[in-house]
Write an enzyme that holds these catalytic residues in place. Sequence first.
Site, short mmCIF file in Angstrom:
data_model
loop_
_atom_site.label_atom_id
_atom_site.label_comp_id
_atom_site.label_asym_id
_atom_site.label_seq_id
_atom_site.Cartn_x
_atom_site.Cartn_y
_atom_site.Cartn_z
CG ASP A 98 2.70 65.35 58.63
OD1 ASP A 98 3.01 64.38 59.37
OD2 ASP A 98 3.42 66.35 58.47
CD GLU A 107 1.06 68.10 66.31
OE1 GLU A 107 1.62 68.33 65.22
OE2 GLU A 107 0.41 68.96 66.93
CB SER A 137 5.60 76.74 61.65
OG SER A 137 5.82 76.44 60.32
CB ALA A 182 9.13 78.04 69.82
CG ASP A 230 4.95 73.29 59.69
OD1 ASP A 230 3.94 72.81 60.23
OD2 ASP A 230 6.11 73.07 60.07
P1 ADP Z 1 10.41 75.98 63.82
O1 ADP Z 1 10.01 76.00 62.39
O2 ADP Z 1 9.48 75.19 64.67
O3 ADP Z 1 10.63 77.35 64.39
P2 ADP Z 1 12.67 74.65 62.70
O4 ADP Z 1 13.80 73.92 63.32
O5 ADP Z 1 11.81 73.94 61.72
O6 ADP Z 1 11.80 75.23 63.91
O7 ADP Z 1 13.19 75.94 61.97
C1 ADP Z 1 14.03 76.85 62.61
C2 ADP Z 1 15.13 77.28 61.67
O8 ADP Z 1 14.57 78.10 60.60
C3 ADP Z 1 16.14 78.19 62.35
O9 ADP Z 1 17.13 77.43 62.99
C4 ADP Z 1 16.69 78.98 61.18
O10 ADP Z 1 17.63 78.23 60.45
C5 ADP Z 1 15.46 79.16 60.29
N1 ADP Z 1 14.76 80.42 60.60
C6 ADP Z 1 13.50 80.56 61.04
N2 ADP Z 1 13.18 81.86 61.22
C7 ADP Z 1 14.26 82.56 60.88
C8 ADP Z 1 14.59 83.96 60.85
N3 ADP Z 1 13.72 84.89 61.23
N4 ADP Z 1 15.82 84.31 60.42
C9 ADP Z 1 16.72 83.39 60.04
N5 ADP Z 1 16.48 82.07 60.06
C10 ADP Z 1 15.28 81.66 60.48
MG MG Z 2 9.87 74.32 61.13
#
Ligand code: ADP
Ligand code: MG
Length: 420
Positions: free
Chosen positions: A71, A68, A160, A157, A209
């Site tokens: 990278d 962690e 990714s 969360a 990721d």
């Molecule tokens: P993580 O990748 O850990 O879930 P991030 O902040 O990197 O968190 O990415 C989350 C963002 O990616 C969301 O706020 C949204 O903009 C986009 N996203 C992810 N999954 C979806 C989805 N199923 N539909 C629309 N947007 C999404």
């Molecule tokens: Mg992300």
Amino acid sequence: MDLRRRTRVDRGPVARRGAGAVGVVTEWVRATPDADLAASATAAFRDAFGGLPDGVWVAPGRVNLIGEHVDYAGGLSLPIALSHRTAVAVRERRDGHLRLRSGLGSWEGAVDAVGPGAPSGWPAYLAGVVWAMRRSGLCGTDFGAHVAVASAVPIGAGLSSSAALECALAIAVADLVGAPTDDAGRTALAAACVAAENEIALAPTGGMDQAIALHARAGHAVLVDSGDGTVAPVPFDLGADGLALLVIDTRAPHRLVDGQYAQRRRSVEDAAAQLGVPTLRHATRTDLDRLGDPLTERRARHVVTEIDRVREVLQFLSSGSLREVGAVLTSSHISLRDDFEVSCPELDSAVDAALAAGAHGARMTGGGFGGSAIALVDVADVDRVAGEVLSTAETRGLVAPAFLRIDTGGAAARRVTPVS
Ligand code: ADP
Ligand code: MG
């Protein structure tokens, strides 16, 4: 950043509860089977655009087992794909126009108009992919598409969801235009997804990721070497040893931590510069004594010891000593908490409670300041450990976490249904 959750959550059955946790149930975020996810994406597609997509493609979310915040130091990480995936239903058009639909809304616009910060929010992750693939010649300038999204990856969360979304679309576009999807092709697609996230969504991401989303293999973790950009599958079969990984989505409130990531990265780069090495991958523990400033030394110590821990885990995996991995995970957490200072009360609570409940090891995973933790547990103990983590969160006045179970590696991004 929109962190609304659109994940399907099953409430119950009620797992064993700790004392005082009356009324609080363990929430399991179940993985949706690909066929159901494809059906949801297709239904969303019909609803938004009418007619059928050319196909549906999926890509997985991930947890990082170990490695962690290394990278950007050219280090090693060992992520595992979730069986929780994101699906995109896509129909190609040849006018350079995009129409997008997800659980977060609708967007349309020309690929020509895509640039840094435009569009903003969730459409950036999709429009950015087409923009980046076009820039690197992976698709033509006339490529356009209708895209509808369905996802089982919890959003925001630390699992990714962003790369799952990007990589599902990247593999879709590649398939539709006939770009290579062999290992080298997937590496090029991963680079386009990283560019989309960094340059259009303006979110920092190191590439792990996207590498796992595109190179995952069932029953394997993937060793991602950020030093030379290579990826290699590593057999990882917890089930054979009666073990499971419990993922704890802390659902910690989002904190204003943007500056913190940049600061950590700067410290790590400063340390490398002071030691006269290109990255901390080239430094050893004894080199750390040469760093004058104690804060920089602690930050660097995390990176150098974490890369060693990845090597240790690789050795345990190759000798089949899976339980031994647990202690290394716990050391990683302590290092991230004390030396790198990227943990938070919710992550510490999850790790403390899992260990107290008999987990072989546990740590925060992902960038930190919230997000998820993992615990290595005996299969028979999964529900009990989850119950203890939940009741400890309640006792400490923290928001109730949600839980995911990992059945080692999902498949890499691939077409799930030829829709007829
Ligand atoms: P993580 O990748 O850990 O879930 P991030 O902040 O990197 O968190 O990415 C989350 C963002 O990616 C969301 O706020 C949204 O903009 C986009 N996203 C992810 N999954 C979806 C989805 N199923 N539909 C629309 N947007 C999404
Ligand atoms: Mg992300």
